[in-house]
Design a protein around this motif. Sequence first.
Motif, short mmCIF file in Angstrom:
data_model
loop_
_atom_site.label_atom_id
_atom_site.label_comp_id
_atom_site.label_asym_id
_atom_site.label_seq_id
_atom_site.Cartn_x
_atom_site.Cartn_y
_atom_site.Cartn_z
N ARG A 111 -12.22 -3.53 -7.63
CA ARG A 111 -11.72 -3.50 -6.26
C ARG A 111 -12.53 -2.51 -5.42
O ARG A 111 -12.85 -2.77 -4.26
CB ARG A 111 -10.25 -3.10 -6.24
CG ARG A 111 -9.29 -4.17 -6.72
CD ARG A 111 -7.90 -3.61 -6.90
NE ARG A 111 -7.00 -4.56 -7.55
CZ ARG A 111 -5.95 -4.23 -8.27
NH1 ARG A 111 -5.64 -2.94 -8.43
NH2 ARG A 111 -5.19 -5.14 -8.83
N THR A 245 -5.51 -6.99 0.67
CA THR A 245 -6.63 -6.95 -0.26
C THR A 245 -7.61 -5.87 0.12
O THR A 245 -8.11 -5.11 -0.73
CB THR A 245 -7.34 -8.31 -0.29
OG1 THR A 245 -6.41 -9.33 -0.66
CG2 THR A 245 -8.48 -8.30 -1.30
N SER A 248 -6.06 -2.52 -0.61
CA SER A 248 -6.07 -2.27 -2.05
C SER A 248 -7.42 -1.74 -2.50
O SER A 248 -7.50 -0.80 -3.30
CB SER A 248 -5.72 -3.56 -2.80
OG SER A 248 -5.82 -3.38 -4.19
N SER A 270 -2.94 1.13 -4.61
CA SER A 270 -3.90 0.03 -4.72
C SER A 270 -3.28 -1.15 -5.47
O SER A 270 -3.43 -2.31 -5.06
CB SER A 270 -5.16 0.51 -5.45
OG SER A 270 -6.05 -0.57 -5.67
N SER A 271 -2.57 -0.87 -6.54
CA SER A 271 -1.95 -1.94 -7.33
C SER A 271 -0.84 -2.66 -6.56
O SER A 271 -0.72 -3.88 -6.60
CB SER A 271 -1.37 -1.37 -8.63
OG SER A 271 -2.40 -0.86 -9.45
N LEU A 273 -0.53 -2.94 -3.28
CA LEU A 273 -1.11 -3.74 -2.22
C LEU A 273 -1.84 -4.96 -2.77
O LEU A 273 -1.92 -5.99 -2.11
CB LEU A 273 -2.06 -2.87 -1.38
CG LEU A 273 -1.32 -1.90 -0.46
CD1 LEU A 273 -2.19 -0.72 -0.07
CD2 LEU A 273 -0.82 -2.63 0.79
N ALA A 274 -2.36 -4.84 -4.00
CA ALA A 274 -2.98 -6.00 -4.63
C ALA A 274 -1.95 -7.09 -4.88
O ALA A 274 -2.22 -8.28 -4.72
CB ALA A 274 -3.66 -5.60 -5.94
N SER A 331 -0.91 -0.03 6.72
CA SER A 331 0.12 -0.31 5.72
C SER A 331 1.50 -0.32 6.35
O SER A 331 2.35 -1.14 6.00
CB SER A 331 0.08 0.74 4.60
OG SER A 331 -1.15 0.69 3.91
#
Length: 399
Positions: A111, A245, A248, A270-271, A273-274, A331
């Motif tokens: 990522r 994405t 993330s 990050s996870s 938002l993924a 976000s």
Amino acid sequence: MTEMGFASDDPTQADCRWVAVRHGLSKNGNDHIHIAVNLVREDGSIAGTHKDFARAQQVAGDLEIKHALTVTAGRQRAGQSLAGASKAETSRVAEGTRRNTDRDELRRRLRSAAATASNEREFIEGARNLRVLVRPRFAKGDAGSVVGYSAALTPAFVNGERGKPVWFSGAKLDSNLSLGQLRSRWPGNDEAAAVGAWKQRGQSVRAGEWDTPRRAAAPTVPPAMATRLAVIGMDGSRVGRYAATELSGAFAAASLYFEKNGHGPIAGASSVLAKAGAMPRWRADKPDAKPAARTRLAADSLYAVRLASRAGGRSSSTGWRAVMRQANRTSKVMAAQLQQAGNVRMATEILTSVQAAVSQFERLTGEALGEQVNEKESQTRAPSAPGRRSAPRDTGIER
């Protein structure tokens, strides 16, 4: 039960009687339930069980995505969501031979490589710099067309011997890490120009000559990443799956820079938002759910250029602060839209994880993130107070 056809809101259709029993924690700590169904409906007809196991897996996977849960290992399908770790992976972490599962670490590094790249060649080189091995998958009968790839962490030495790489398909790690989705996020990407780099990486893997750096170098802030975030944040109507994405990837890169080997709150954001940005799985009975291609981001705003200039300056701390501030703002907009759409669970998860990431950033840098200031204010703002710590200088990552 409704999705399996055993229950229905239709009063003209007889239901099956069923019972759900919460079994509690297994020896591995997994809370679970058992469901028993009487296949003879209340009108005496027999319920259909054709392909019931496959349908049950599909329904369970859809529910895991709907309620923002981790998708069970082995149930993830291309274009659906994030698969959980296997028992072997979690065992290695429990035994202390790994800090994190291979797939979670690969996701973080890939990522980051995608978010900090402007084209396919830069992605391949970024993955290499993060000690990620990649090998291409060519179109059948055409060695000049790369249609996919797989990735693995560079194996570490154990008792003087280098281990074997554990390979994962990019698409199975994360639907947005598939080669097709990666290409859609780079305007003007030249696929043909990247073929040589793909072949070089593949030949290196086949020869066992893994020419990756001895230590992975954490990424600095590239103008491309800050520019994309700025453009997304300027247009609230476009804060959706592709925005999640990009966010993330930004948090993944920040996690590598600030959290290094550990997966802390920044990696956690990050996870989350993924998951929010996971590609919806297309189903024949739901043609409207077919995923559309990601809109290419036209980074032509003067504000975006100014933010990119600040992020690409000499000070890594200043650059990361600009990226984190923009990611925080975007976000919040995304969470508000999700809440308005009725997805309160995901909205809450995003807000909670991003706030934890911001707190981690402030703790590690010793600087408050603060609110975005306008351009005039930023030119006259006083320098940071003496004694505040700058961003960590040692950015080496193990393995």
